[in-house]
Design an enzyme around this catalytic site. Structure first.
Site, PDB file in Angstrom:
ATOM      1  N   ASP A  62       0.593  -1.165  -0.113  1.00  0.00           N
ATOM      2  CA  ASP A  62      -0.010   0.019   0.018  1.00  0.00           C
ATOM      3  C   ASP A  62       0.923   1.379   0.102  1.00  0.00           C
ATOM      4  O   ASP A  62       1.776   1.327   0.904  1.00  0.00           O
ATOM      5  CB  ASP A  62      -0.873  -0.022   1.197  1.00  0.00           C
ATOM      6  CG  ASP A  62      -1.560  -1.202   1.466  1.00  0.00           C
ATOM      7  OD1 ASP A  62      -1.622  -2.019   0.959  1.00  0.00           O
ATOM      8  OD2 ASP A  62      -2.455  -1.161   2.618  1.00  0.00           O
ATOM      9  N   TRP A 122       1.692  -1.053   9.883  1.00  0.00           N
ATOM     10  CA  TRP A 122       0.921  -1.248   8.779  1.00  0.00           C
ATOM     11  C   TRP A 122       0.460   0.243   8.184  1.00  0.00           C
ATOM     12  O   TRP A 122       0.866   1.110   8.829  1.00  0.00           O
ATOM     13  CB  TRP A 122      -0.196  -2.210   9.312  1.00  0.00           C
ATOM     14  CG  TRP A 122       0.177  -3.606   9.110  1.00  0.00           C
ATOM     15  CD1 TRP A 122       1.513  -4.250   9.182  1.00  0.00           C
ATOM     16  CD2 TRP A 122      -0.811  -4.920   9.352  1.00  0.00           C
ATOM     17  NE1 TRP A 122       1.258  -5.560   9.376  1.00  0.00           N
ATOM     18  CE2 TRP A 122       0.032  -5.968   9.033  1.00  0.00           C
ATOM     19  CE3 TRP A 122      -2.078  -4.870   9.169  1.00  0.00           C
ATOM     20  CZ2 TRP A 122      -0.680  -7.262   9.272  1.00  0.00           C
ATOM     21  CZ3 TRP A 122      -2.527  -6.151   9.351  1.00  0.00           C
ATOM     22  CH2 TRP A 122      -1.593  -7.302   9.192  1.00  0.00           C
ATOM     23  N   GLU A 249     -10.312  -2.191   4.514  1.00  0.00           N
ATOM     24  CA  GLU A 249      -9.240  -1.735   4.528  1.00  0.00           C
ATOM     25  C   GLU A 249      -8.964  -0.252   3.919  1.00  0.00           C
ATOM     26  O   GLU A 249      -9.643   0.201   3.031  1.00  0.00           O
ATOM     27  CB  GLU A 249      -8.251  -2.833   3.996  1.00  0.00           C
ATOM     28  CG  GLU A 249      -8.313  -4.055   4.419  1.00  0.00           C
ATOM     29  CD  GLU A 249      -7.125  -4.918   3.767  1.00  0.00           C
ATOM     30  OE1 GLU A 249      -6.579  -5.579   4.563  1.00  0.00           O
ATOM     31  OE2 GLU A 249      -7.045  -4.934   2.718  1.00  0.00           O
TER      32      GLU A 249
HETATM   33  C1  FRU Z   1      -4.097  -3.713   2.628  1.00  0.00           C
HETATM   34  C2  FRU Z   1      -3.367  -4.050   3.898  1.00  0.00           C
HETATM   35  C3  FRU Z   1      -3.837  -3.029   5.050  1.00  0.00           C
HETATM   36  C4  FRU Z   1      -2.759  -3.383   5.974  1.00  0.00           C
HETATM   37  C5  FRU Z   1      -1.481  -3.612   5.144  1.00  0.00           C
HETATM   38  C6  FRU Z   1      -0.343  -4.334   5.631  1.00  0.00           C
HETATM   39  O1  FRU Z   1      -3.185  -4.287   1.575  1.00  0.00           O
HETATM   40  O2  FRU Z   1      -3.803  -5.284   4.360  1.00  0.00           O
HETATM   41  O3  FRU Z   1      -5.171  -3.300   5.645  1.00  0.00           O
HETATM   42  O4  FRU Z   1      -2.655  -2.042   6.856  1.00  0.00           O
HETATM   43  O5  FRU Z   1      -2.087  -4.035   3.940  1.00  0.00           O
HETATM   44  O6  FRU Z   1       0.651  -4.292   4.856  1.00  0.00           O
END
Ligand code: FRU
Length: 517
Positions: A62, A122, A249
């Site tokens: 992300d 994250w 997310e």
């Molecule tokens: C989305 C996700 C988020 C999380 C991150 C972890 O792709 O699953 O929800 O914070 O990637 O890398």
């Protein structure tokens, strides 16, 4: 800059060389340069894009913390130093003056042993608090919300000693996840959204408020999956059994024109809602997809120095895990899209105009009738932007073919299908490799009476990004095996189409070494 003696310099350089050499690098006798075979392999990898942002190597997912600050757009991103299995996530960091050319910066922050983010930092966001750049992100495991602050350049980050600032989901709520925060200010209050959801019911964006950023009160859901979404089986997929899934997310919430927009990543695709915001609740009026393929994911947006709302997303790989490990890198960041609301209340998504600075050699074709396949022999390659304006006429389907081998055994096509009113990105025949993945991706596009099909297609090695009439986007990945899979052409099936204009540009690379340094 601190001065060091000649002796210190020599011993430090020797140390640097030994450390690099120990990873399999060698010293080139003629140039005296250290040659790192992994870096060199990645710099020469024909599947590695030339004008998309990439991490130097390894895993990227992300985009995080997008912000324009003191003349630069800062892009943070989820990074792991291993691909499969993935290691704990860190915040990688890069910046750009024009959102086209990127400069790698040192890692912003990494998990703190024994801390609330010991298993990973994250996704999250950045904002400015009293001139202090501040990041909010999810520490794992369990999922909790943390803060970090930075110096003026956003280079050095310090984690807040009071982390986590939110240590658990709201009491009494059984949630499917609790992550990916964003913070903004309303009057004297800070507000924070957190991505969440309720099993078999749907996704939810939880809203919190705070006066001091350290203590947070849960208010209510900003928005939950609308009931029609829960029943709408037409949109359902293996990933999204109830339309928009049951875990949202990376929520992204922002004003745009006279409306508000909420984007959520549903563990399948990225959906957006356009609507209104009052009483700290969001009410949706229209709903659609940011990208039809699912290979553009975890989109986030920010406002640039010219007041434009810019969106970036994670371009996922389609190839096998083994192929990703073998390649030594995985994931890219999408080209920036400029967002606005169109007169029908839908999101208009246009490629960033500054991408035109990368235009090289140009080939143009004016009015032409096409029935079958019409090659564009004057333009070819793996780094292109193609703009096609076409009236479908009697044809059942019409569009462009890219990365086409001379015998057409490898090609990817982008077309409009009249009967279904779909844009179709077909990558299933783009590679002879059994590891390549790929498939047929669709996005709905209703052309208005008299409106021609307007395709803009970016081809950048293994990445294909399609913008159709500013309303429908599709992202694909292709890994051709043949050296001659470089051809371009226009086609019309079962009838004749009229090409109003066809412009193809070679695109210049944004770095000399595919961003490996
Ligand atoms: C989305 C996700 C988020 C999380 C991150 C972890 O792709 O699953 O929800 O914070 O990637 O890398």
């Amino acid at each position: 800059m601190a001065m060091i003696s000649r002796r210190q310099f020599i011993s430090q350089s020797a140390l640097a060389v030994t450390t690099t050499l120990s990873r399999g690098a060698r010293l080139d006798a003629q140039s005296g340069q250290v040659v790192d075979p992994l870096r060199q392999r990645l710099a020469d990898d024909p599947h590695r894009p030339q004008y998309h942002f990439l991490s130097k190597a390894n895993w990227l997912n992300d985009p995080n913390g997008l912000i324009f600050w003191k003349g630069h757009c800062h892009l943070f991103y989820q990074y792991s130093s291993t691909i499969f299995p993935q290691g704990p996530k860190c915040w990688g960091h890069a910046r750009s003056k024009d959102m086209v050319h990127w400069e790698h910066l040192p890692m912003a922050f990494t998990p703190t042993p024994g801390g609330p983010d010991k298993d990973g930092c994250w996704s999250g966001s950045t904002f400015i608090n009293n001139s202090v750049p501040t990041a909010v992100y999810t520490g794992v495991l369990p999922q909790v919300q943390c803060l970090a602050t930075s110096d003026d350049d956003m280079i050095i980050w310090r984690k807040f000693s009071g982390n986590p600032v939110v240590g658990s989901p709201p009491a009494g709520l059984a949630v499917t996840g609790f992550r990916d925060p964003s913070i903004w200010k309303e009057g004297e209050s800070w507000l924070m959204t957190v991505g969440s959801g309720f099993q078999n019911q749907g996704g939810a964006v939880l809203l919190y408020a705070s006066k001091d950023l350290a203590h947070w009160d849960y208010l209510h859901p900003l928005f939950t999956a609308p009931p029609f979404e829960r029943r709408d089986s037409a949109r359902a997929s293996a990933y999204e059994p109830i339309g928009t899934g049951d875990m949202w997310e990376c929520p992204d919430f922002f004003p745009l024109g006279r409306k508000h927009v909420l984007m959520v990543s549903t563990q399948g695709r990225v959906h957006y809602f356009v609507g209104t915001y009052s009483d700290r609740k969001f009410r949706a009026e229209t709903h659609d997809l940011i990208d039809g393929s699912g290979l553009h994911y975890a989109s986030k947006s920010f406002e640039d120095d010219r007041g434009r709302r810019i969106l970036l997303g994670w371009v996922r790989e389609a190839r096998s895990k083994a192929a990703q490990n073998l390649a030594g890198w995985s994931g890219a960041i999408s080209l920036p899209r400029v967002l606005s609301i169109d007169p029908d209340g839908a999101l208009q998504m246009d490629p960033l105009p500054e991408l035109a600075h990368l235009h090289g050699r140009h080939h143009r074709m004016g009015d032409a009738e096409v029935a079958g396949f019409l090659p564009a022999p004057h333009i070819q390659g793996f780094s292109l932007e193609i703009q096609l304006s076409m009236e479908l006429g009697s044809a059942r389907e019409g569009g462009v073919s890219v990365r086409r081998s001379l015998d057409a055994v490898e090609e990817a096509t982008i077309s409009y299908e009249a009967a279904t009113q779909n844009i179709v990105l077909a990558t299933g025949r783009s590679s002879l490799s059994p590891d390549a993945g790929g498939g047929t991706y669709r996005g709905a596009l209703k052309l208005k009476p008299g409106e021609p099909l307007g395709l803009t297609v970016f081809v950048d090695a293994s990445v294909v990004e399609v913008f159709a009439n500013g309303r429908t986007c599709l992202t694909g990945r292709i890994y051709p095996t043949r050296g001659d899979s470089l051809g371009v052409g226009i086609f019309a099936r079962e009838g004749q189409a009229h090409v109003k204009s066809f412009d193809a540009f070679e695109m210049k690379a944004i770095s000399r070494d595919r961003l490996t340094t």
